[in-house]
Design a protein around this motif. Structure first.
Motif, PDB file in Angstrom:
ATOM      1  N   LEU A  24       4.729   1.072   7.642  1.00 61.33           N
ATOM      2  CA  LEU A  24       5.926   1.909   7.547  1.00 61.33           C
ATOM      3  C   LEU A  24       5.630   3.402   7.647  1.00 61.33           C
ATOM      4  O   LEU A  24       4.578   3.875   7.210  1.00 61.33           O
ATOM      5  N   ASP A  25       6.586   4.118   8.188  1.00 58.25           N
ATOM      6  CA  ASP A  25       6.580   5.581   8.161  1.00 58.25           C
ATOM      7  C   ASP A  25       7.111   6.013   6.796  1.00 58.25           C
ATOM      8  O   ASP A  25       8.283   5.782   6.482  1.00 58.25           O
ATOM      9  N   PRO A  26       6.277   6.646   5.962  1.00 63.86           N
ATOM     10  CA  PRO A  26       6.715   7.011   4.615  1.00 63.86           C
ATOM     11  C   PRO A  26       7.540   8.291   4.565  1.00 63.86           C
ATOM     12  O   PRO A  26       7.965   8.708   3.479  1.00 63.86           O
ATOM     13  N   GLU A  27       7.738   8.915   5.715  1.00 61.20           N
ATOM     14  CA  GLU A  27       8.517  10.150   5.804  1.00 61.20           C
ATOM     15  C   GLU A  27       7.880  11.287   4.992  1.00 61.20           C
ATOM     16  O   GLU A  27       8.575  12.156   4.483  1.00 61.20           O
ATOM     17  N   ARG A  28       6.574  11.249   4.895  1.00 65.21           N
ATOM     18  CA  ARG A  28       5.802  12.295   4.232  1.00 65.21           C
ATOM     19  C   ARG A  28       4.340  12.098   4.633  1.00 65.21           C
ATOM     20  O   ARG A  28       3.957  11.083   5.223  1.00 65.21           O
ATOM     21  N   ASP A  29       3.496  13.074   4.324  1.00 67.49           N
ATOM     22  CA  ASP A  29       2.075  12.969   4.641  1.00 67.49           C
ATOM     23  C   ASP A  29       1.387  11.963   3.718  1.00 67.49           C
ATOM     24  O   ASP A  29       1.792  11.771   2.560  1.00 67.49           O
ATOM     25  N   PRO A  89       6.017   6.617  -7.681  1.00 67.39           N
ATOM     26  CA  PRO A  89       7.191   6.794  -6.816  1.00 67.39           C
ATOM     27  C   PRO A  89       8.144   7.884  -7.304  1.00 67.39           C
ATOM     28  O   PRO A  89       8.825   8.524  -6.497  1.00 67.39           O
ATOM     29  N   LEU A  90       8.185   8.110  -8.607  1.00 65.49           N
ATOM     30  CA  LEU A  90       9.121   9.103  -9.141  1.00 65.49           C
ATOM     31  C   LEU A  90       8.736  10.535  -8.789  1.00 65.49           C
ATOM     32  O   LEU A  90       9.542  11.447  -8.913  1.00 65.49           O
ATOM     33  N   THR A  91       7.485  10.743  -8.350  1.00 67.64           N
ATOM     34  CA  THR A  91       7.078  12.088  -7.940  1.00 67.64           C
ATOM     35  C   THR A  91       6.927  12.194  -6.421  1.00 67.64           C
ATOM     36  O   THR A  91       6.303  13.126  -5.925  1.00 67.64           O
ATOM     37  N   GLY A  92       7.489  11.207  -5.708  1.00 67.94           N
ATOM     38  CA  GLY A  92       7.542  11.317  -4.256  1.00 67.94           C
ATOM     39  C   GLY A  92       6.637  10.401  -3.469  1.00 67.94           C
ATOM     40  O   GLY A  92       6.636  10.453  -2.229  1.00 67.94           O
ATOM     41  N   ASP A  93       5.848   9.577  -4.134  1.00 60.67           N
ATOM     42  CA  ASP A  93       5.002   8.649  -3.392  1.00 60.67           C
ATOM     43  C   ASP A  93       5.855   7.535  -2.792  1.00 60.67           C
ATOM     44  O   ASP A  93       6.875   7.125  -3.363  1.00 60.67           O
ATOM     45  N   ARG A  94       5.413   7.035  -1.632  1.00 59.30           N
ATOM     46  CA  ARG A  94       6.204   6.068  -0.868  1.00 59.30           C
ATOM     47  C   ARG A  94       5.357   4.877  -0.434  1.00 59.30           C
ATOM     48  O   ARG A  94       4.132   4.942  -0.389  1.00 59.30           O
ATOM     49  N   VAL A  95       6.039   3.812  -0.073  1.00 57.14           N
ATOM     50  CA  VAL A  95       5.381   2.614   0.452  1.00 57.14           C
ATOM     51  C   VAL A  95       5.040   2.830   1.921  1.00 57.14           C
ATOM     52  O   VAL A  95       5.868   3.325   2.692  1.00 57.14           O
ATOM     53  N   GLU A 125      12.197   2.112  -3.403  1.00 58.37           N
ATOM     54  CA  GLU A 125      12.617   2.136  -1.997  1.00 58.37           C
ATOM     55  C   GLU A 125      13.995   1.486  -1.827  1.00 58.37           C
ATOM     56  O   GLU A 125      14.840   1.978  -1.058  1.00 58.37           O
ATOM     57  N   LEU A 126      14.233   0.396  -2.526  1.00 58.74           N
ATOM     58  CA  LEU A 126      15.542  -0.265  -2.439  1.00 58.74           C
ATOM     59  C   LEU A 126      16.652   0.634  -2.980  1.00 58.74           C
ATOM     60  O   LEU A 126      17.734   0.731  -2.402  1.00 58.74           O
ATOM     61  N   THR A 127      16.374   1.307  -4.090  1.00 56.27           N
ATOM     62  CA  THR A 127      17.367   2.200  -4.690  1.00 56.27           C
ATOM     63  C   THR A 127      17.721   3.348  -3.743  1.00 56.27           C
ATOM     64  O   THR A 127      18.882   3.756  -3.645  1.00 56.27           O
ATOM     65  N   ARG A 128      16.742   3.856  -3.025  1.00 61.33           N
ATOM     66  CA  ARG A 128      16.971   4.962  -2.090  1.00 61.33           C
ATOM     67  C   ARG A 128      17.971   4.595  -0.995  1.00 61.33           C
ATOM     68  O   ARG A 128      18.666   5.451  -0.466  1.00 61.33           O
ATOM     69  N   GLU A 177       0.873  -1.170   0.000  1.00 61.16           N
ATOM     70  CA  GLU A 177       0.000   0.000   0.000  1.00 61.16           C
ATOM     71  C   GLU A 177       0.912   1.223   0.000  1.00 61.16           C
ATOM     72  O   GLU A 177       2.000   1.194   0.597  1.00 61.16           O
ATOM     73  N   THR A 178       0.492   2.277  -0.682  1.00 63.68           N
ATOM     74  CA  THR A 178       1.369   3.421  -0.907  1.00 63.68           C
ATOM     75  C   THR A 178       0.628   4.744  -0.675  1.00 63.68           C
ATOM     76  O   THR A 178      -0.585   4.766  -0.509  1.00 63.68           O
TER      77      THR A 178
END
Length: 223
Positions: free
Chosen positions: A44-49, A16-22, A102-105, A10-11
């Motif tokens: 997970l904490d996505p580190e964003r709203d 993801p390329l525009t800032g969306d996170r898992v 996420e892995l690349t980050r 769930e995201t």
């Protein structure tokens, strides 16, 4: 005995390329395409709203993920659970893209595309021109959807596992003694404990069974 892993994410959005996170990862283990009961799950904490429109889909709010681990904290455990097994997902390119991002980050290698098994592709091949969302497939295969009020990753995995069994013909394979023994052995290997239980059979029961067998043609008990 073949192992695969069925997973879902769930995201915060769709790109993801525009800032969306898992924000949630769930995975369950399959042996010979049947669930063993082993699973991995992380909120997970996505580190964003988390946008309101996304919360409407999966029901996860900022409050739910406050204080939860970040992806980097669970990546090793996730990859260990994945192992080198094939990875099954519905609309798999979407989930692969987010996990890869996420892995690349965190400087880890992307998932190998050769491991991807997409149940959406399988469903479209079997039911061309028909709705093939997870909900539609559950209804088609009479899989109980009563608990699915939102897109919860772990619940979606369990529902998809039932759908996958139908798509692969695994329910028929699951009736074989070989598969039952494989599942039992896999669970025994993990637990490390198993207490054999002897079942005593009295003389009357033996005599009744012998009389029953005598009426059969080429009974397996005599082979």
């Amino acid at each position: 005995m073949s192992r695969s892993v069925l997973f879902d994410t769930e995201t915060t959005g769709f790109e993801p390329l525009t800032g969306d996170r898992v924000i949630e990862i769930a995975a369950i283990e399959l042996i010979n395409d049947l669930p063993t009961g082993e699973q991995f799950h992380a909120l997970l904490d996505p580190e964003r709203d988390i946008p309101t429109e996304s919360t409407r889909v999966h029901g996860i709010t900022n409050a739910h993920v406050e204080g939860k681990p970040k992806f980097a904290d669970v990546a090793e455990a996730m990859l260990k659970f994945f192992g080198d097994s094939p990875l099954v997902a519905h609309n798999a390119p979407f989930d692969f893209a987010f996990i890869d991002f996420e892995l690349t980050r965190i400087g880890r290698a992307k998932l190998e595309r050769a491991r991807m098994v997409d149940t959406l592709v399988m469903a479209k091949a079997r039911f061309p021109g028909m709705p093939n969302s997870l909900d539609a497939l559950c209804r088609r295969f009479n899989v109980d959807l009563s608990a699915r009020t939102t897109h919860n990753a772990l619940l979606d995995c369990k529902l998809l596992a039932d759908v996958y069994v139908e798509l692969t013909g695994g329910r028929q394979r699951g009736l074989t003694l070989e598969t039952e023994q494989a599942l039992s052995f896999a669970q025994y290997e993990r637990s490390g404990t198993r207490t054999p239980r002897l079942i005593a059979v009295d003389d009357d029961t033996r005599a009744t069974h012998a009389a029953f067998v005598a009426k059969l043609k080429d009974p397996v008990w005599n082979q």
